[in-house]
Enzyme design. Structure first.
Site, short mmCIF file in Angstrom:
data_model
loop_
_atom_site.label_atom_id
_atom_site.label_comp_id
_atom_site.label_asym_id
_atom_site.label_seq_id
_atom_site.Cartn_x
_atom_site.Cartn_y
_atom_site.Cartn_z
N SER A 228 -0.77 5.45 -7.28
CA SER A 228 -0.88 5.19 -5.85
C SER A 228 -2.10 4.32 -5.60
CB SER A 228 -1.04 6.52 -5.10
OG SER A 228 -1.27 6.31 -3.74
N TYR B 84 -5.04 14.83 -4.12
CA TYR B 84 -4.05 13.78 -4.38
C TYR B 84 -4.74 12.53 -4.94
CZ TYR B 84 -0.28 10.44 -3.47
OH TYR B 84 0.69 9.47 -3.59
#
Length: 170
Positions: A47, A61
């Site tokens: 990401s 995350y």
């Protein structure tokens, strides 16, 4: 999403289990078969969050997605001479169930406005369609990408490009 001081060990471990251990275990499962067949291609879903940008409430995350960039590079070096290519995508926002859940958490009264607020900050003025992300994965796994390994390919509609949203000529 949770403030760092409120993030439970269970929440942290969930991200580690899915994002790090899941990818780790998958790579360990497929690499022996790739070595047996003389090579292959691994595309890791990282990401932009963690390695390039971050938002409040995303510590677990962000940490785990950044770790995947390091894993990509290490595996790419380790297996390049054995014809296994390893690359990672670094996705910004796509219209996925996870993003829709985050929109509800961010603005329970009007989650669609949270999604539109994201799109405003993307130079292309929209979130990615999951099919567009799949096309990147297909390319990275194909013979057309035969000289790419250890690469981080950002697919974010340009959202990590602007220095600010308030300066410039546009």
């Amino acid at each position: 999403l949770a403030p760092f001081e409120e993030m439970s060990d269970e929440m942290r471990d969930f991200h580690i289990d899915v994002n790090i251990k899941g990818v780790w275990n998958t790579c360990q499962a497929v690499i022996p078969y790739m070595l047996e067949q003389g090579g292959g291609s691994i595309v890791i879903a990282s990401s932009v969050t963690g390695d390039i940008v971050a938002d409040a409430g995303e510590a677990a995350y962000a940490m785990t997605k950044a770790a995947l960039v390091g894993l990509t590079k290490c595996l790419a070096v380790e297996y390049a001479d054995r014809h296994i290519r390893v690359n990672c995508s670094q996705l910004g926002y796509a219209r996925t169930p996870m993003v829709e859940k985050m929109a509800i958490e961010s603005n329970p009264e009007n989650p669609e406005s949270a999604i539109q607020d994201i799109a405003v900050g993307v130079p292309m003025k929209r979130l990615a369609d999951p099919l567009e992300v799949g096309e990147l994965f297909a390319f990275l796994g194909s013979d057309e990408a035969s000289y790419l390994t250890g690469s981080q390919i950002v697919i974010d509609g340009g959202s990590t490009l602007p220095e600010t949203m308030s300066m410039g000529t546009n």
